[in-house]
Scaffold this motif. Structure first.
Motif, mmCIF file in Angstrom:
data_model
loop_
_atom_site.group_PDB
_atom_site.id
_atom_site.type_symbol
_atom_site.label_atom_id
_atom_site.label_comp_id
_atom_site.label_asym_id
_atom_site.label_seq_id
_atom_site.Cartn_x
_atom_site.Cartn_y
_atom_site.Cartn_z
ATOM 1 N N SER A 48 0.823 -1.213 0.000
ATOM 2 C CA SER A 48 0.000 0.000 0.000
ATOM 3 C C SER A 48 0.854 1.259 0.000
ATOM 4 N N VAL A 49 1.996 1.238 0.700
ATOM 5 C CA VAL A 49 2.874 2.408 0.710
ATOM 6 C C VAL A 49 3.448 2.651 -0.682
ATOM 7 N N THR A 50 3.709 1.578 -1.426
ATOM 8 C CA THR A 50 4.140 1.734 -2.814
ATOM 9 C C THR A 50 3.085 2.465 -3.627
ATOM 10 N N ALA A 51 1.824 2.074 -3.459
ATOM 11 C CA ALA A 51 0.734 2.730 -4.186
ATOM 12 C C ALA A 51 0.601 4.192 -3.774
ATOM 13 N N LEU A 52 0.676 4.475 -2.467
ATOM 14 C CA LEU A 52 0.568 5.847 -1.988
ATOM 15 C C LEU A 52 1.729 6.702 -2.486
ATOM 16 N N SER A 90 -7.561 12.637 -13.304
ATOM 17 C CA SER A 90 -7.588 12.764 -14.758
ATOM 18 C C SER A 90 -6.723 11.710 -15.437
ATOM 19 N N LYS A 91 -5.545 11.401 -14.857
ATOM 20 C CA LYS A 91 -4.649 10.424 -15.468
ATOM 21 C C LYS A 91 -4.506 9.148 -14.654
ATOM 22 N N MET A 92 -4.666 9.249 -13.352
ATOM 23 C CA MET A 92 -4.575 8.045 -12.520
ATOM 24 C C MET A 92 -5.539 8.169 -11.356
ATOM 25 N N ALA A 93 -6.028 7.040 -10.911
ATOM 26 C CA ALA A 93 -6.987 6.998 -9.808
ATOM 27 C C ALA A 93 -6.669 5.792 -8.941
ATOM 28 N N MET A 94 -7.186 5.822 -7.710
ATOM 29 C CA MET A 94 -6.870 4.755 -6.764
ATOM 30 C C MET A 94 -8.113 4.297 -6.033
ATOM 31 N N ILE A 95 -8.268 2.994 -5.913
ATOM 32 C CA ILE A 95 -9.293 2.393 -5.067
ATOM 33 C C ILE A 95 -8.627 2.077 -3.734
ATOM 34 N N PHE A 96 -9.016 2.799 -2.679
ATOM 35 C CA PHE A 96 -8.351 2.647 -1.390
ATOM 36 C C PHE A 96 -8.860 1.415 -0.650
ATOM 37 N N GLN A 97 -8.006 0.915 0.243
ATOM 38 C CA GLN A 97 -8.308 -0.310 0.982
ATOM 39 C C GLN A 97 -9.415 -0.107 2.003
ATOM 40 N N ASP A 98 -9.413 1.027 2.691
ATOM 41 C CA ASP A 98 -10.362 1.260 3.785
ATOM 42 C C ASP A 98 -11.389 2.297 3.349
ATOM 43 N N PRO A 99 -12.560 1.874 2.873
ATOM 44 C CA PRO A 99 -13.535 2.844 2.376
ATOM 45 C C PRO A 99 -14.101 3.748 3.455
ATOM 46 N N THR A 100 -14.208 3.251 4.684
ATOM 47 C CA THR A 100 -14.767 4.070 5.761
ATOM 48 C C THR A 100 -13.888 5.286 6.040
ATOM 49 N N ALA A 101 -12.576 5.077 6.071
ATOM 50 C CA ALA A 101 -11.659 6.181 6.334
ATOM 51 C C ALA A 101 -11.511 7.093 5.125
ATOM 52 N N SER A 102 -11.842 6.613 3.931
ATOM 53 C CA SER A 102 -11.622 7.378 2.708
ATOM 54 C C SER A 102 -12.826 8.211 2.296
ATOM 55 N N LEU A 103 -14.021 7.837 2.735
ATOM 56 C CA LEU A 103 -15.233 8.570 2.365
ATOM 57 C C LEU A 103 -15.555 9.625 3.415
ATOM 58 N N LYS A 174 -6.105 6.652 -17.094
ATOM 59 C CA LYS A 174 -5.257 5.720 -17.830
ATOM 60 C C LYS A 174 -4.632 4.676 -16.912
ATOM 61 N N LEU A 175 -4.416 5.060 -15.659
ATOM 62 C CA LEU A 175 -3.835 4.147 -14.666
ATOM 63 C C LEU A 175 -4.804 4.016 -13.506
ATOM 64 N N LEU A 176 -5.145 2.789 -13.162
ATOM 65 C CA LEU A 176 -6.017 2.510 -12.029
ATOM 66 C C LEU A 176 -5.253 1.665 -11.024
ATOM 67 N N ILE A 177 -5.033 2.227 -9.831
ATOM 68 C CA ILE A 177 -4.361 1.495 -8.758
ATOM 69 C C ILE A 177 -5.436 0.959 -7.824
ATOM 70 N N GLY A 207 -4.453 0.762 -17.714
ATOM 71 C CA GLY A 207 -3.471 -0.060 -17.009
ATOM 72 C C GLY A 207 -3.876 -0.236 -15.566
ATOM 73 N N ILE A 208 -3.786 -1.458 -15.044
ATOM 74 C CA ILE A 208 -4.235 -1.750 -13.680
ATOM 75 C C ILE A 208 -3.064 -2.239 -12.843
ATOM 76 N N LEU A 209 -2.845 -1.553 -11.730
ATOM 77 C CA LEU A 209 -1.884 -2.008 -10.731
ATOM 78 C C LEU A 209 -2.699 -2.564 -9.571
ATOM 79 N N LEU A 210 -2.727 -3.879 -9.443
ATOM 80 C CA LEU A 210 -3.601 -4.563 -8.482
ATOM 81 C C LEU A 210 -2.792 -4.994 -7.272
ATOM 82 N N ILE A 211 -3.137 -4.437 -6.122
ATOM 83 C CA ILE A 211 -2.454 -4.747 -4.867
ATOM 84 C C ILE A 211 -3.378 -5.606 -4.025
ATOM 85 N N THR A 212 -2.915 -6.779 -3.642
ATOM 86 C CA THR A 212 -3.787 -7.690 -2.903
ATOM 87 C C THR A 212 -2.952 -8.729 -2.169
#
Length: 630
Positions: A48-52, A90-103, A174-177, A207-212
């Motif tokens: 996750s720190v890599t993604a951040l 616009s160019k990259m977006a991220m789906i965060f792990q903890d939705p409660t803390a992110s919304l 273009k990039l989805l993390i 392009g998808i960077l999938l962290i799991t």
């Protein structure tokens, strides 16, 4: 051709008073346009720190100390805060792990999705709202026109995660993390989301960077994979080679920790499947439904379970909880009645594990809260150790809760951000009085039991990873040595190896202390490892109850079959097979206009295609009350 994303020698450290923590220590990889790269590893490995770091969102006291991050050949580290804000969305977006803390808790989910559309795509307020409704429908949220005005606390954990995915997909980046995008989702929605990610990559070239931590998810989506441990990459390969020829011992351990849901099919058993299940909705399982056979032992996950237990620690009869959704914030007229829990009955014996299995939003978590009287039931009876909980005074209920504890699904929201981890774990000991030795010693013992160190006890919740916070919640629930623990998705945010350790801990405590569990989960692999019996819940009702072996060997109800069919299953090629689900529902008819579930009817598949009278007949034949028509 220039890769979509290039990361070279990335180093991100967190500077503490004692020494810097090397969260990411020299990571390098590339992601091609339209490609899918998986990053897999345990909680705390630096994924996750890599993604951040890529997103420019590393929290203080962390910072990037070295390395390059190139998006379409453009160095992101050189951009200032305003420029990075334009790139994000616009160019990259991220789906965060903890939705409660992110919304944002004070803004509706529709407003939050529309905000990104208005900022990055310059849509009008009306157009942004219409697009937000489309996105909510796309990610599988039923009745999106109503849900678009809901606030985060009005949604289940899985539904909040789907809102996060809708936000990430809103601007066609273009990039989805995707940082653990399916952790809180049930298997059927997980399958839909993974198909959605594949579609986004296929149709839009994203392009998808999938962290799991879930190798089954990696097998479904990714082409290539890197394995991280302690901030470093220990192995990189394509997905097929990862499963066929893992090179690093750590990778071998990760693959070995994958559960095999179908091992029960090969185990010898003395259970009669038909005699040990209940397919009738609302029928008390005492009438032959799901009870273990009398007069013999049943194998259970490597140890013998006494099948002659008659003591009912917990007894639930005809439990109902309805919510009334007002049509407007200040409206005087009543709105729709939400049947969260709609007449369920079951019991749990002392020392037994009953799993409550079902999709997000089916009423599982509400059931757990009703049992602990964190919510008041509309009707029905809940007896614990023979006492009717509804008749207890507040003082009596407080004392009773010493024997009834809960592990919450939301690990972040359930911990006090001002208290250290050690203080949170020790709070029940302080409130009720510790009878198990010195409080500090008991806290250290509990930390060690869930795989945390004494130093972790001095940290605050925001300094821990999602998996570490969940372990804190487990330790706190076990502090008073209760008789019953309601486990609400307790390992959903943990990686597989830690899941295995925690489930072993649960089983060990069950044997030593005679603990009983109501284990609320959507992960069939977890349920198979921890439960004696399984109750399958759908739309507020229990539609099937059986012993674990009987259910996994021959699921009877169509909804149960649908759950099994959606599970990613590992094979030697690193891909997945799905069980075939035969549907008896004709597909040529149009859905009824009043159907509330026209886009998510499990009896008919993806889209409801049954006239109302026929649907009622199908529901009657399958012993499930008809909730599909308005």
């Amino acid at each position: 051709m220039t890769p979509l994303l290039s990361v070279h020698n990335l180093k991100t450290y967190f500077f503490t008073e004692e020494r810097p923590v090397k969260a990411v220590d020299g990571v390098s990889f590339t992601l091609e346009r339209g490609g899918a790269l998986g990053i897999v590893g345990e909680s705390g490995s630096g994924k996750s720190v890599t993604a951040l770091s890529i997103m420019g969102l590393v929290p203080s006291p962390g910072r990037i100390v070295d390395g390059e991050i190139l998006l379409e050949g453009e160095e992101l580290r050189r951009k200032d805060r305003r420029a990075m804000s334009r790139v994000r969305g616009s160019k990259m977006a991220m789906i965060f792990q903890d939705p409660t803390a992110s919304l944002n808790p004070v803004l509706s989910v529709g407003f939050q999705i529309a905000e990104a559309l208005r900022r990055h795509q310059r849509l009008t307020r009306r157009a942004a709202r219409a697009r937000a409704i489309e996105l909510l429908d796309l990610v599988g949220i039923a009745d999106p026109m109503r849900r678009v005005d809901d606030f985060p606390h009005q949604l289940s954990g899985g539904m909040r995660q789907r809102v996060m995915i809708a936000m990430a997909l809103s601007c066609d980046s273009k990039l989805l993390i995707a940082d653990e995008p399916t952790t809180a989702l049930d298997v059927t929605i997980q399958a839909q989301i993974l198909e959605l990610l594949r579609m986004v990559r296929r149709e839009f070239g994203t392009g998808i960077l999938l962290i799991t931590h879930d190798l089954g998810v990696i097998a479904e989506v990714a082409q290539d994979v890197v394995v991280m441990r302690s901030g470093r990459i220990v192995e990189r390969t394509n997905v097929d080679a990862l499963f066929k020829r893992p090179q690093h011992p750590y990778t071998v351990d990760l693959i070995a920790s994958l559960p095999d849901l179908y091992v029960a099919d090969e185990r010898p058993t003395n259970l009669n499947n038909d005699a040990n299940r209940d397919l009738a909705v609302g029928r008390d399982d005492d009438q032959g439904g799901g009870s273990l056979p009398r007069g013999g032992d049943a194998p259970h996950n490597g140890y013998v379970l006494d099948a002659d237990r008659d003591e009912k620690l917990l007894e639930v009869r005809d439990l109902v909880k309805h919510f009334t959704a007002s049509r407007a914030l200040l409206a005087s007229e009543a709105g729709d009645v939400i049947r969260a829990v709609d007449g369920i009955s079951f019991h749990i014996a002392a020392g037994e594990s009953l799993a409550l299995l079902g999709e997000s939003g089916c009423g599982k978590s509400t059931t757990g809260r009703l049992i602990l009287r964190l919510l008041d039931a509309t009707s029905g009876k809940i007896k614990f150790s023979g006492r009717d909980l509804a008749t207890l005074t507040p003082r009596e209920l407080r004392e009773q809760r010493r024997e009834m504890q809960i592990v919450f699904q939301d690990s972040y929201g359930s911990l006090n951000p001002r208290m250290t981890v050690g203080e949170s774990i020790g709070e029940p000991l302080r409130v009720y009085g510790n009878t198990h030795g010195p409080r500090s010693g008991r806290v250290v013992e509990l930390l060690a039991a869930v795989g945390l160190s004494r130093r972790d006890g001095e940290r605050h919740p925001h300094e821990l990873s999602g998996g570490q916070r969940q372990r804190v919640g487990i330790a706190r629930a076990l502090a008073l040595r209760p008789k019953l623990v309601v486990c609400d998705e307790p390992v959903s945010s943990l990686d597989r190896t830690v899941q295995t350790q925690v489930l072993r801990l649960f089983r060990s405590l069950q044997r030593e202390m005679g603990l009983a569990y109501l284990f609320i989960a959507h992960d069939l692999g977890v349920v198979s490892e921890i439960s004696d019996r399984v109750a399958v819940m759908y739309l507020g009702k229990i539609v099937e109850v059986a012993t674990t072996q009987a259910l996994y060997r021959t699921p009877l109800h169509p909804y149960t079959k649908a759950l099994f069919s959606a599970v990613p299953r590992r094979d030697p090629q690193g891909r997945t097979d799905r069980l075939l689900l035969e549907t008896e529902v004709p597909s040529a008819l149009e859905p009824p206009s009043g159907c509330r579930f026209r886009t998510r009817c499990p009896l008919a598949g993806e889209r409801c295609a049954v006239e109302e009278p026929l649907l009622k007949e199908v529901a009657k034949e399958r012993h499930v009350a008809c909730h599909f028509v308005a």
